[in-house]
Design an enzyme around this catalytic site. Sequence first.
Site, PDB file in Angstrom:
ATOM      1  N   GLU A  35      -7.643 108.364  -5.078  1.00 42.29           N
ATOM      2  CA  GLU A  35      -8.417 108.128  -6.300  1.00 42.29           C
ATOM      3  C   GLU A  35      -7.488 108.060  -7.512  1.00 42.29           C
ATOM      4  O   GLU A  35      -7.657 107.214  -8.393  1.00 42.29           O
ATOM      5  CB  GLU A  35      -9.447 109.236  -6.487  1.00 42.29           C
ATOM      6  CG  GLU A  35     -10.230 109.161  -7.788  1.00 42.29           C
ATOM      7  CD  GLU A  35     -10.472 110.524  -8.390  1.00 42.29           C
ATOM      8  OE1 GLU A  35     -10.133 110.725  -9.575  1.00 42.29           O
ATOM      9  OE2 GLU A  35     -10.992 111.407  -7.676  1.00 42.29           O
TER      10      GLU A  35
ATOM     11  N   GLU B 174       1.992 111.374  -8.807  1.00 42.08           N
ATOM     12  CA  GLU B 174       0.640 111.921  -8.779  1.00 42.08           C
ATOM     13  C   GLU B 174       0.414 112.926  -7.658  1.00 42.08           C
ATOM     14  O   GLU B 174      -0.257 113.938  -7.873  1.00 42.08           O
ATOM     15  CB  GLU B 174      -0.380 110.780  -8.648  1.00 42.08           C
ATOM     16  CG  GLU B 174      -0.444 109.881  -9.857  1.00 42.08           C
ATOM     17  CD  GLU B 174      -0.952 110.610 -11.084  1.00 42.08           C
ATOM     18  OE1 GLU B 174      -2.032 111.231 -11.037  1.00 42.08           O
ATOM     19  OE2 GLU B 174      -0.256 110.555 -12.129  1.00 42.08           O
TER      20      GLU B 174
END
Length: 1016
Positions: free
Chosen positions: A103, A176
């Site tokens: 995501e 991330e």
Amino acid sequence: MFRLKTVSLARSIGTSIRRHTTAAPKPSSSRAISDYEIGQNIHGYILKRVEDIPELLAKAYFLVHQKTQAQHLHVWKEDTNNLVSVAFRTTPDNDTGVPHVLEHLVTMGSENFQCREIFMKMLSRSLATFMNAFTGPDYTCYPFSSTNEKDIENLSRVYLDFAFNPTLKEIDFKQEAWRLENENINDEKSPLKLTGVVLNEMKGVYSNTQSLYFRSILKSLFPDNVYRYDFGGDPLCIPKLTHDGMKQFYAKYYHPSNSRFFTYGNIPFEKHLNLINSLILSKYEHDPSVVKLSEVQTHNRWTSPVTKAIECRPDPLSPFPDKQTTAAVCFMLTNITDTYESFVLSFISSLLTSGQNAEFYTSLIESDIGMDFSPGTGFWDFIKQSVFTVGLQGIHEKDVSKVQNIILDTLKKVADEGFPQERIDALLHSIELALRHQSSNFGLQLLHILQAPWNHGGDPIELLQINERLDRFQSDLKSDPKFLQKKVKQYFLENTHNLCLIMKASDGYVERKSREEKELLMEKTKDLTVSDREQIFKLGQVLREYVDRESDTSCLPCIDVDTDISRKMSKTNLVHHELGKISVQVSPQPTNKVIYFRALMPFPERTVPTELKPYWSIFSSIITKLGAGSRNSKEMDQEISMKTGGLGARSHLRESLTNLDDYNTSLFIHSHSLERNFEPMMNLWLDILNSLRYDEEEHISQLIKMMASDESASLSQSGHSYAMLRAASSLKSSSAFREMNGGLSHVIFLKKLAETNDISSLRQKLIELSKFVFTNNDMKLAINAEPSIMNDSLNHLESFVQKLPNGESSSQSKGSIFSPIDSSSKDHFVFPFNANYVAKSVLCVPMNHPDHPKLRVLTSLLVTKYIRNEIREKGGAYGGGVSINAGGIMSFYSYRDPNVQRTVDVFNSSLDWFLKNDTINKQDLKEAKLSVFQSLDKPIAPGNQGTRQFLDNVSDENFHEYRLKILDTTLEDLSAVAQTYLGTNIPQKVVSIGPDNDSLKSSDGWNKIENLDLLK
């Protein structure tokens, strides 16, 4: 962001959904939707169903894309706040958090928008009323909304491209997800550490004992299917995820055949279909394998109950250190695609757990065994097979069996005796009111209702047809008086698939987790060669350069602040009346036959004794939970449910718009009801204001324990808010008052109050406070209602005013009353968390000062161009930002942050960054303004019109002038205010909340606070 949330009856029936018996209106001519026939091909889609949804004043269109079989639901409604969403069923097969990491990654860059962090960049290039992404236990969803049609198209193009054409670069994965990095990025010989945005985010999640308990219920109740895996990621497992593994997950699940599109609002659905088909779906073919791969297997039922125990960290704020155990019984129920059974079970859940008259409130909460309901208590319908869970937190370990027995005995009692009819009637009334109540984010609420059942093959239109379920339910109740009792017996007493989950606080938990993290780091580094370490150091340099490199955002669409932001003044429909000496603000609105009531009752701070002031927040929140008049607390709760949507009360502090040292504090009370119940609602308020009862001391004691438990849990979830409150408290009186009533000192005060359990003394202080506040002196009232009943409403208000308690006129606060907290320039509050929350507050100017709108634009620019980049991308924190409130406090903050001192250095370097940055241009300024207008111009529901004027004394004229000043702000203005307010000569304060940190030294001005009982 990942999402794990519990739900209530309101979710199943559609919170804020309006009920009507007439047919849904046809679309207006300006937004005409052609009369299509079932089976017709529309831009590559086959129209399967069209249904009027009269209870929503809407029309639903269900379509299936011919080539890909992608499903699309459009709900047309005369609402300018349009919403678009695409969702995929994403089922993990390990604890690495791969759907959560993905995501994050898909929003980092895409084929047609070659720009790093395109999601974050679009936040400042649109007027979106909502932009986000959610990862759930078995789905990933990408929704956005806007009132601007051009903006909807812009965002659609960007969202579709990053969802279906993401770049998924390895360097973004390192940034991330996780990576090895030198503690000092410029020193190759410094120790290595594990870091990454998702990794640090989940460390914070696992520090929260309530989140830990939620996740453990899922894992333990469904050990044989996908829910045994942590979709967000276990911090100890995230470093097992590889870039290739993430890409494989994307290839498996992010396919149109596995997608569900939802659009809502007054934009014709043909526009959405044409865009989606032409940009994406026309380029794919149907792949039936992906649908099969993503399917969640139905979990087999256990033949006997299971008991499981887990451990968590101790809570330093627990009033009772020997009572830090949580125990709940959790039942696996039925498939959520059975919408009627889900409705019935949600109804039963509310009867069992909601309100003071609920069976489990009486049997569990009033047993005085624990502090509050266990986390997640209630009905869960966000996974394939629904769950009901109930229990207690804050109990002694030896009382676990007592809790189990109480739960079983309560269910047996309900199965034998049923529920009182008045409670069933009250809940049906609540449903009727919820169906009429309107909100400003209706499309998003519909999405939350639809998402989970539709994800598992449920009929999305059936989910919207709420009246049909209500009619069937009432028919079943009428035909079988024991209908609900039989359901309780079927789903609870005869249900062998139930789990008793016990969570115990362990003194060695934090140390053990720390050791496990160190062992994980050792495992990741033990076999590294010299060459490997050199590559890690080089990666750190490359990543820093990558993040530092200015992204070219010219490829991204952008709303034009000069042409798409109106300069016209928007007028709120307000009329002002006087009823005796009381002013009344009236707002005629299309409220769908619901009346909204608000009142402000001044808190005369100057005349209230100092020793009473710490009790103000408790008083404000407790008054609607006690008995009043002839009714005890249970009878009062029952009547409130029968006649209103709930009575609310809280402390409200209104900052002066012109003077930093001036503020006013009031008791803010509010409620809403159906038109027919307006007079009974006002009579309930009269009972509270004239004859509030403090005679149920055990009940008050339990309420205090519940407050203390809630505040303690909130600290580990929202520590940045507490850090900001504490930092601001040393700068001005109003901020100190806020901190006392909702900050760290309030949390500690509640802890001590729960420990001493001196209810007699508390009771007396609450009585004394009521004498100061429950008067008609300087009281203000407001109502929002349909124009047709406004005269009758004013007549009821006049009667209400005549029966209010009188009081002597009191002098209101005109200056600094509550002294700012005297403390060091940098405070570190030690808590056993795995992440830090950092804040810095700076004293600036109030809202009506000419510099305030310029500062508002400056904070927006700092967030998008500097703070977010430094704190999140470089520092590895989950989030960070800066804002300014109406009273003139500018607050920098970071959230779930691994680097306290570096973050403070970033905050302190804001001025240098701005003055030395010669790349800031007019486009950056426009984007900063757009970010401000996202919040300034958000839609306001009819029931909330006039709230800004009533609560904060900001008139339409004031607001219009403020908007114009923002629009007219120049880069030169930003430079001037930056130099004036971001320098070291301005009053400021830094606060950190998190684990012990040897790097925060007293020689650098840090004051470490470990003994929280000494906090003032």
